[in-house]
Design a protein around this motif. Structure first.
Motif, PDB file in Angstrom:
ATOM      1  N   MET A 148       0.835  -1.187   0.000  1.00  0.00           N
ATOM      2  CA  MET A 148       0.000   0.000   0.000  1.00  0.00           C
ATOM      3  C   MET A 148       0.882   1.254   0.000  1.00  0.00           C
ATOM      4  O   MET A 148       1.863   1.325   0.722  1.00  0.00           O
ATOM      5  CB  MET A 148      -0.884  -0.013   1.253  1.00  0.00           C
ATOM      6  CG  MET A 148      -1.708   1.208   1.409  1.00  0.00           C
ATOM      7  SD  MET A 148      -2.739   1.063   2.883  1.00  0.00           S
ATOM      8  CE  MET A 148      -3.433   2.656   2.899  1.00  0.00           C
ATOM      9  N   GLU A 149       0.512   2.187  -0.818  1.00  0.00           N
ATOM     10  CA  GLU A 149       1.256   3.447  -0.896  1.00  0.00           C
ATOM     11  C   GLU A 149       0.893   4.336   0.293  1.00  0.00           C
ATOM     12  O   GLU A 149      -0.285   4.520   0.594  1.00  0.00           O
ATOM     13  CB  GLU A 149       0.923   4.185  -2.195  1.00  0.00           C
ATOM     14  CG  GLU A 149       1.572   3.598  -3.426  1.00  0.00           C
ATOM     15  CD  GLU A 149       3.075   3.731  -3.396  1.00  0.00           C
ATOM     16  OE1 GLU A 149       3.578   4.831  -3.121  1.00  0.00           O
ATOM     17  OE2 GLU A 149       3.743   2.720  -3.633  1.00  0.00           O
ATOM     18  N   PRO A 150       1.899   4.902   0.953  1.00  0.00           N
ATOM     19  CA  PRO A 150       1.599   5.822   2.058  1.00  0.00           C
ATOM     20  C   PRO A 150       1.054   7.147   1.540  1.00  0.00           C
ATOM     21  O   PRO A 150       1.211   7.491   0.366  1.00  0.00           O
ATOM     22  CB  PRO A 150       2.958   6.013   2.737  1.00  0.00           C
ATOM     23  CG  PRO A 150       3.966   5.661   1.709  1.00  0.00           C
ATOM     24  CD  PRO A 150       3.319   4.682   0.769  1.00  0.00           C
ATOM     25  N   ASP A 151       0.429   7.863   2.419  1.00  0.00           N
ATOM     26  CA  ASP A 151      -0.066   9.206   2.093  1.00  0.00           C
ATOM     27  C   ASP A 151       1.123  10.035   1.576  1.00  0.00           C
ATOM     28  O   ASP A 151       2.175  10.073   2.215  1.00  0.00           O
ATOM     29  CB  ASP A 151      -0.664   9.826   3.359  1.00  0.00           C
ATOM     30  CG  ASP A 151      -1.301  11.176   3.126  1.00  0.00           C
ATOM     31  OD1 ASP A 151      -0.830  11.926   2.249  1.00  0.00           O
ATOM     32  OD2 ASP A 151      -2.273  11.488   3.833  1.00  0.00           O
ATOM     33  N   PRO A 152       0.990  10.689   0.426  1.00  0.00           N
ATOM     34  CA  PRO A 152       2.108  11.478  -0.119  1.00  0.00           C
ATOM     35  C   PRO A 152       2.644  12.522   0.857  1.00  0.00           C
ATOM     36  O   PRO A 152       3.831  12.843   0.829  1.00  0.00           O
ATOM     37  CB  PRO A 152       1.517  12.140  -1.364  1.00  0.00           C
ATOM     38  CG  PRO A 152       0.347  11.313  -1.739  1.00  0.00           C
ATOM     39  CD  PRO A 152      -0.168  10.707  -0.463  1.00  0.00           C
ATOM     40  N   ARG A 153       1.798  13.035   1.729  1.00  0.00           N
ATOM     41  CA  ARG A 153       2.276  14.039   2.695  1.00  0.00           C
ATOM     42  C   ARG A 153       3.330  13.443   3.622  1.00  0.00           C
ATOM     43  O   ARG A 153       4.296  14.117   3.976  1.00  0.00           O
ATOM     44  CB  ARG A 153       1.107  14.597   3.510  1.00  0.00           C
ATOM     45  CG  ARG A 153       0.135  15.413   2.655  1.00  0.00           C
ATOM     46  CD  ARG A 153      -1.059  15.810   3.457  1.00  0.00           C
ATOM     47  NE  ARG A 153      -1.802  14.584   3.775  1.00  0.00           N
ATOM     48  CZ  ARG A 153      -2.906  14.540   4.484  1.00  0.00           C
ATOM     49  NH1 ARG A 153      -3.417  15.640   4.982  1.00  0.00           N
ATOM     50  NH2 ARG A 153      -3.513  13.406   4.716  1.00  0.00           N
ATOM     51  N   PHE A 154       3.151  12.176   4.006  1.00  0.00           N
ATOM     52  CA  PHE A 154       4.129  11.532   4.879  1.00  0.00           C
ATOM     53  C   PHE A 154       5.428  11.259   4.137  1.00  0.00           C
ATOM     54  O   PHE A 154       6.519  11.420   4.687  1.00  0.00           O
ATOM     55  CB  PHE A 154       3.566  10.240   5.470  1.00  0.00           C
ATOM     56  CG  PHE A 154       2.354  10.456   6.328  1.00  0.00           C
ATOM     57  CD1 PHE A 154       2.339  11.420   7.321  1.00  0.00           C
ATOM     58  CD2 PHE A 154       1.216   9.697   6.134  1.00  0.00           C
ATOM     59  CE1 PHE A 154       1.223  11.625   8.107  1.00  0.00           C
ATOM     60  CE2 PHE A 154       0.091   9.887   6.919  1.00  0.00           C
ATOM     61  CZ  PHE A 154       0.097  10.858   7.909  1.00  0.00           C
ATOM     62  N   THR A 155       5.306  10.845   2.879  1.00  0.00           N
ATOM     63  CA  THR A 155       6.496  10.614   2.064  1.00  0.00           C
ATOM     64  C   THR A 155       7.280  11.913   1.879  1.00  0.00           C
ATOM     65  O   THR A 155       8.506  11.938   1.997  1.00  0.00           O
ATOM     66  CB  THR A 155       6.105  10.029   0.692  1.00  0.00           C
ATOM     67  OG1 THR A 155       5.497   8.759   0.909  1.00  0.00           O
ATOM     68  CG2 THR A 155       7.296   9.866  -0.215  1.00  0.00           C
ATOM     69  N   LEU A 156       6.565  13.006   1.598  1.00  0.00           N
ATOM     70  CA  LEU A 156       7.243  14.293   1.416  1.00  0.00           C
ATOM     71  C   LEU A 156       7.833  14.802   2.729  1.00  0.00           C
ATOM     72  O   LEU A 156       8.928  15.396   2.740  1.00  0.00           O
ATOM     73  CB  LEU A 156       6.279  15.311   0.816  1.00  0.00           C
ATOM     74  CG  LEU A 156       5.840  14.994  -0.619  1.00  0.00           C
ATOM     75  CD1 LEU A 156       4.746  15.955  -1.073  1.00  0.00           C
ATOM     76  CD2 LEU A 156       7.024  15.021  -1.568  1.00  0.00           C
ATOM     77  N   ALA A 157       7.159  14.570   3.833  1.00  0.00           N
ATOM     78  CA  ALA A 157       7.710  14.957   5.138  1.00  0.00           C
ATOM     79  C   ALA A 157       8.978  14.160   5.424  1.00  0.00           C
ATOM     80  O   ALA A 157       9.969  14.705   5.938  1.00  0.00           O
ATOM     81  CB  ALA A 157       6.679  14.738   6.238  1.00  0.00           C
ATOM     82  N   ASN A 158       8.977  12.883   5.082  1.00  0.00           N
ATOM     83  CA  ASN A 158      10.165  12.056   5.257  1.00  0.00           C
ATOM     84  C   ASN A 158      11.309  12.571   4.391  1.00  0.00           C
ATOM     85  O   ASN A 158      12.463  12.627   4.818  1.00  0.00           O
ATOM     86  CB  ASN A 158       9.821  10.596   4.914  1.00  0.00           C
ATOM     87  CG  ASN A 158      10.930   9.634   5.264  1.00  0.00           C
ATOM     88  OD1 ASN A 158      11.713   9.870   6.175  1.00  0.00           O
ATOM     89  ND2 ASN A 158      10.993   8.538   4.550  1.00  0.00           N
ATOM     90  N   GLU A 159      10.986  12.991   3.172  1.00  0.00           N
ATOM     91  CA  GLU A 159      12.012  13.542   2.281  1.00  0.00           C
ATOM     92  C   GLU A 159      12.578  14.851   2.839  1.00  0.00           C
ATOM     93  O   GLU A 159      13.787  15.083   2.782  1.00  0.00           O
ATOM     94  CB  GLU A 159      11.409  13.782   0.901  1.00  0.00           C
ATOM     95  CG  GLU A 159      12.415  14.268  -0.118  1.00  0.00           C
ATOM     96  CD  GLU A 159      11.803  14.425  -1.495  1.00  0.00           C
ATOM     97  OE1 GLU A 159      12.112  15.434  -2.149  1.00  0.00           O
ATOM     98  OE2 GLU A 159      11.014  13.556  -1.898  1.00  0.00           O
ATOM     99  N   ARG A 160      11.726  15.698   3.381  1.00  0.00           N
ATOM    100  CA  ARG A 160      12.199  16.958   3.984  1.00  0.00           C
ATOM    101  C   ARG A 160      13.119  16.667   5.171  1.00  0.00           C
ATOM    102  O   ARG A 160      14.132  17.355   5.362  1.00  0.00           O
ATOM    103  CB  ARG A 160      11.032  17.831   4.424  1.00  0.00           C
ATOM    104  CG  ARG A 160      10.338  18.542   3.288  1.00  0.00           C
ATOM    105  CD  ARG A 160       9.345  19.588   3.780  1.00  0.00           C
ATOM    106  NE  ARG A 160       8.311  19.032   4.642  1.00  0.00           N
ATOM    107  CZ  ARG A 160       7.179  18.483   4.222  1.00  0.00           C
ATOM    108  NH1 ARG A 160       6.937  18.390   2.922  1.00  0.00           N
ATOM    109  NH2 ARG A 160       6.296  18.026   5.085  1.00  0.00           N
ATOM    110  N   THR A 161      12.783  15.650   5.944  1.00  0.00           N
ATOM    111  CA  THR A 161      13.639  15.278   7.073  1.00  0.00           C
ATOM    112  C   THR A 161      14.995  14.790   6.576  1.00  0.00           C
ATOM    113  O   THR A 161      16.036  15.143   7.138  1.00  0.00           O
ATOM    114  CB  THR A 161      12.954  14.198   7.938  1.00  0.00           C
ATOM    115  OG1 THR A 161      11.695  14.702   8.378  1.00  0.00           O
ATOM    116  CG2 THR A 161      13.800  13.836   9.134  1.00  0.00           C
TER     117      THR A 161
END
Length: 108
Positions: free
Chosen positions: A1-14
């Motif tokens: 299952m694909e995670p919510d894009p907001r979480f993926t982008l937050a992970n990328e910002r981190t």
């Protein structure tokens, strides 16, 4: 299952923040090494520079594995892994700051 894009982008910002932190620590280490010899005791100055650059290498080296582990946990919907080196960075930077502060006060 694909995670919510907001979480993926937050992970990328981190991830990018870890790299920014690594760059800042590296710059701090280089700056500490460039301090004139008459300001701090040379071996202490060198030691502080080595600690800062070592923390920089750790931050940069651990940024991608941390991003990957969090991304995997998001995809599997499992608990996020704890930040393994958070204490090392916190205490390491604090120790360098306290030692530098003491040296600055003593040189006045």
């Amino acid at each position: 299952m694909e995670p919510d894009p907001r979480f993926t982008l937050a992970n990328e910002r981190t991830f990018l923040t870890w790299l920014s932190t690594a760059l800042a620590l590296s710059a701090g280490g280089v700056a500490m090494a460039a301090v004139p010899a008459d300001v701090f005791v040379p071996w202490i100055r060198t030691g502080l520079a080595i600690v800062l650059v070592t923390l920089s290498a750790l931050a940069a080296g651990m940024a991608y594995p941390r991003w990957r582990n969090i991304q995997r946990a998001l995809r599997k919907q499992t608990p996020l892994p704890p930040p393994a080196l958070a204490a090392v960075f916190g205490y390491g930077v604090a120790a360098v700051a306290v030692i530098a502060l003491v040296l600055i006060v003593l040189s006045i």
